[in-house]
Motif scaffolding. Sequence first.
Motif, PDB file in Angstrom:
ATOM      1  N   UNK A  58      49.357  44.046  48.934  1.00 12.69           N
ATOM      2  CA  UNK A  58      49.107  42.933  47.990  1.00 12.69           C
ATOM      3  C   UNK A  58      47.614  42.424  48.319  1.00 12.69           C
ATOM      4  N   UNK A  59      47.577  42.065  49.717  1.00 14.17           N
ATOM      5  CA  UNK A  59      46.294  41.214  49.830  1.00 14.17           C
ATOM      6  C   UNK A  59      45.050  42.176  49.898  1.00 14.17           C
ATOM      7  N   UNK A  60      45.107  43.501  50.132  1.00 14.48           N
ATOM      8  CA  UNK A  60      44.048  44.563  49.845  1.00 14.48           C
ATOM      9  C   UNK A  60      43.678  44.773  48.543  1.00 14.48           C
ATOM     10  N   UNK A  61      44.898  44.628  47.806  1.00 16.84           N
ATOM     11  CA  UNK A  61      44.440  44.996  46.506  1.00 16.84           C
ATOM     12  C   UNK A  61      43.774  43.904  45.526  1.00 16.84           C
ATOM     13  N   UNK A  62      44.315  42.567  46.006  1.00 13.93           N
ATOM     14  CA  UNK A  62      43.479  41.575  45.508  1.00 13.93           C
ATOM     15  C   UNK A  62      42.059  41.439  45.876  1.00 13.93           C
ATOM     16  N   UNK A  63      41.873  41.814  47.192  1.00 12.52           N
ATOM     17  CA  UNK A  63      40.460  41.855  47.764  1.00 12.52           C
ATOM     18  C   UNK A  63      39.796  43.197  47.039  1.00 12.52           C
ATOM     19  N   UNK A  64      40.351  43.925  46.704  1.00 11.47           N
ATOM     20  CA  UNK A  64      39.371  45.140  46.254  1.00 11.47           C
ATOM     21  C   UNK A  64      39.206  44.861  44.713  1.00 11.47           C
ATOM     22  N   UNK A  65      39.981  44.147  43.956  1.00 11.00           N
ATOM     23  CA  UNK A  65      39.594  43.622  42.549  1.00 11.00           C
ATOM     24  C   UNK A  65      38.521  42.630  42.755  1.00 11.00           C
ATOM     25  N   UNK A  66      38.483  41.803  43.820  1.00 12.71           N
ATOM     26  CA  UNK A  66      37.387  40.968  43.967  1.00 12.71           C
ATOM     27  C   UNK A  66      36.225  41.561  44.305  1.00 12.71           C
ATOM     28  N   UNK A  67      36.160  42.616  45.282  1.00  6.68           N
ATOM     29  CA  UNK A  67      34.812  43.351  45.568  1.00  6.68           C
ATOM     30  C   UNK A  67      34.527  44.044  44.264  1.00  6.68           C
ATOM     31  N   UNK A  68      35.169  44.522  43.422  1.00  6.53           N
ATOM     32  CA  UNK A  68      34.777  45.397  42.388  1.00  6.53           C
ATOM     33  C   UNK A  68      34.100  44.410  41.319  1.00  6.53           C
ATOM     34  N   UNK A  69      34.661  43.262  41.179  1.00  8.32           N
ATOM     35  CA  UNK A  69      33.820  42.193  40.297  1.00  8.32           C
ATOM     36  C   UNK A  69      32.524  41.591  40.968  1.00  8.32           C
ATOM     37  N   UNK A  70      32.594  41.532  42.185  1.00 11.20           N
ATOM     38  CA  UNK A  70      31.404  41.148  42.833  1.00 11.20           C
ATOM     39  C   UNK A  70      30.224  42.202  42.666  1.00 11.20           C
ATOM     40  N   UNK A  71      30.688  43.405  42.585  1.00 10.40           N
ATOM     41  CA  UNK A  71      29.760  44.688  42.685  1.00 10.40           C
ATOM     42  C   UNK A  71      28.929  44.182  41.435  1.00 10.40           C
ATOM     43  N   UNK A  72      29.333  43.683  40.258  1.00 13.05           N
ATOM     44  CA  UNK A  72      28.701  43.626  38.972  1.00 13.05           C
ATOM     45  C   UNK A  72      27.972  42.232  38.905  1.00 13.05           C
ATOM     46  N   UNK A  73      27.978  41.605  40.027  1.00 11.84           N
ATOM     47  CA  UNK A  73      27.163  40.402  39.964  1.00 11.84           C
ATOM     48  C   UNK A  73      25.500  40.742  39.861  1.00 11.84           C
ATOM     49  N   UNK A  74      24.982  39.888  39.152  1.00 14.04           N
ATOM     50  CA  UNK A  74      23.305  39.777  39.185  1.00 14.04           C
ATOM     51  C   UNK A  74      22.839  38.351  39.410  1.00 14.04           C
ATOM     52  N   UNK A  75      21.504  38.332  39.770  1.00 16.02           N
ATOM     53  CA  UNK A  75      21.119  37.048  40.099  1.00 16.02           C
ATOM     54  C   UNK A  75      21.091  36.753  41.397  1.00 16.02           C
TER      55      UNK A  75
END
Length: 201
Positions: A58-75
């Motif tokens: 569970x903790x790794x899945x939540x982190x993976x989701x967070x990593x994916x969202x951060x990979x789309x961050x600009x600015x």
Amino acid sequence: MCVSRFLRCVSFSLVPMAMVCMLCNVLLLFPDLKIHFLLEGHVTREATWAPGLWGSGLLVLLAARSFLRSSRTSGCFAFRRQMFSQVLCSGVCVLSAGFCSLVSATALSQGPLCLYNDTHILTWGVPLQPLPDRHSGYLYNRSLWSSVCVRPGGVVLWNVVLFGLMGGVSALQTLLCGLNLLNTLLGLLLGGGHQVSPVAV
């Protein structure tokens, strides 16, 4: 390597690994694929701690989701704000997956909980754990795998395969999250908005 691309790669890699760990832990709770061993408390202690469900799952899945969202961050500002959160997520992943790997290694070295013949009396215990006056460890003596434990059927092989797989996968998760932690810290120190433009989906 671009920080966002590395985050994306790590994210996609961690998801199947987390699913494998969760499946292994669930199966470990049902030796011989029977529920009554769990209900009666006759399941290996390390499996009941469920490190594969919450730690490498569970903790790794939540982190993976967070990593994916951060990979789309600009600015630049948004990037640095996201990277601070990724440092925390990566640190939590390293600890949780590392704990799962350690627990799995411990379970492998101790052997499973099973019903065995103790001086002509059947009793539940951990008969395969290495002791100086008995043997150095069952992992190097496969003749013990079928001759010591009476029930559950095939529990030694069951535990060796599942704990071995869960331990190996969680160790790989620990390595990936550790590399991601270093990558994120480097991104914070050296990165800029032009380095972390979103990766096209």
